[in-house]
Structure formats: C-alpha cells, structure tokens
Design an enzyme around this catalytic site. Sequence first.
Site, PDB file in Angstrom:
ATOM      1  N   GLU A  87       0.832  -1.207   0.000  1.00 15.50           N
ATOM      2  CA  GLU A  87       0.000   0.000   0.000  1.00 15.50           C
ATOM      3  C   GLU A  87       0.869   1.261   0.000  1.00 15.50           C
ATOM      4  OE1 GLU A  87      -3.072  -0.217  -0.524  1.00 15.50           O
ATOM      5  OE2 GLU A  87      -3.516  -2.295   0.009  1.00 15.50           O
ATOM      6  N   CYS A 151      -7.211  -1.357   8.168  1.00 14.26           N
ATOM      7  CA  CYS A 151      -5.911  -1.355   7.499  1.00 14.26           C
ATOM      8  C   CYS A 151      -5.532   0.062   7.078  1.00 14.26           C
ATOM      9  CB  CYS A 151      -5.940  -2.287   6.297  1.00 14.26           C
ATOM     10  SG  CYS A 151      -6.209  -4.015   6.745  1.00 14.26           S
ATOM     11  N   HIS A 175      -0.573  -5.846   2.611  1.00 16.53           N
ATOM     12  CA  HIS A 175      -1.737  -6.722   2.665  1.00 16.53           C
ATOM     13  C   HIS A 175      -1.341  -8.137   2.257  1.00 16.53           C
ATOM     14  CE1 HIS A 175      -5.057  -3.531   2.772  1.00 16.53           C
ATOM     15  NE2 HIS A 175      -5.404  -4.452   3.660  1.00 16.53           N
TER      16      HIS A 175
END
Length: 235
Positions: A87, A151, A175
Amino acid sequence: MSLDTPGRPIGLVTGSAPFAGLPDNPASDLLPLFDGREIGGVTLRCIRTPVSRARLPALNRDLAAEHRPVFWVALGLATGEPGFRFETTAINRVDFGVADNEGDRPTDGGPIEPAGPAARFATWDARALARGLLAADLPATVSHHAGTHLCNLNLYCLLGAMAAAGVTGPAGFLHLPYTTAQVARFLREGPEGGDAAPMTPRLLPSLPQETQAAALELTLTALAKAALITKETLR
C-alpha cells in the site's frame, strides 16, 4: 519499558489480530517467526495490534515513541487477495463494511483525524519492494488505496506517529492473502448441505504460510537496507 539495546536500530513489524469472527490471521501468525531476529543489522520487534478503532491510534503513537524504528511495516489480511499488496496511500476516512473487534462500525465516511491531512503517503518504495518479490516468483503488486477499514486507519495513524516522533525511514502497509490452511478450513467446515447461496465462494485465493514468511523476509531485508542507507545519509 523498552528492552531494546541502546544504539541498536529497531525495525517494527506489527500485525493485526484475527477479526470478523476468524480464529486466526496470517498478519499476526507470522510475527513469532521474526520477533527478536536481526536482519541486515536491524533488530526486529514484532507486535500484534488490536482490531480496534479506539485503541490503535494511541498504540501506534506509543510504539513510535518507544522504539523509534528505522522502518515499520504493518501487516493485514486482504480477504480474497491472490498475492501481496504493497500500500502507498492512506486516506483520512473511516467507513467499515465489518465492525471492529469491539463492535464499532462507522459508516459515515467521517475523518480518522478531524484536523489531519486528507491523506498520508507511505514512505517506503512500494514499487521496488513489489519488484523484489516478483523477482523471486512471488505474486506482488502496488496498491494506491488501502480501503476505509482498519488497514487504512492503521497506515494513516502509523505514518502520523512516525512523524510525531520525529523518526524517518521506510514505512508502509502490506496486505496478505489467506493462507492455504485457512481456505482448507473454510471448505472443511462449510454447511453439510452446502451454502444457502450457491455462489458463496469458499475456494478462495491463498498462499501457504511458508510462502508468506519468505515474502516477508525478502521485504524486511530490503527495508533494513533502505533504512540504514537513509540513516547514514542523515548523519
């Protein structure tokens, strides 16, 4: 009180606890495999974090202040994801499709921090990290949207915590997919007569824990190298 050796660089690895009724989560199951190890001259501190909107921001601030990490990678589960997702971006919004482990489920898209920036950006080189896994024949991609659940909140708050503690270095959110053991359990424990909705997927994308551990080790090695280069540059 921290037990870290003074002067020894610390790398933080945090992993989300199981959530949504699941008994396990690869994000926290990987932590004991790495806690206390030294990789690339950096000692790893691996800590399981609560799936809690209320408690996670303060915990992240405490972790940043206590350990002053040279890098920080947070781990979380992306259900149905076929590979590893690095991410890059956390937005200042909460909108939970599933309640956290304390029953909190905001659905209004309100801010994580009312006075905070609209977004915070991971300080790691996500593209280089993904390329490193791909070179080892491990499926990985770069993602520019961590969602609006815990998250995303975790990434937003840990980046703010690093800045507040005045520490620099690569930081981001990784992730993970389901493990193959989890998916096998879904298939074993399905309703005896089958799912009420025939299209309910149970045979989901997954990777073995050993594969996930190998991917994390490659990522941590790359982060340690990048962090120490950054540290030397700042001297």
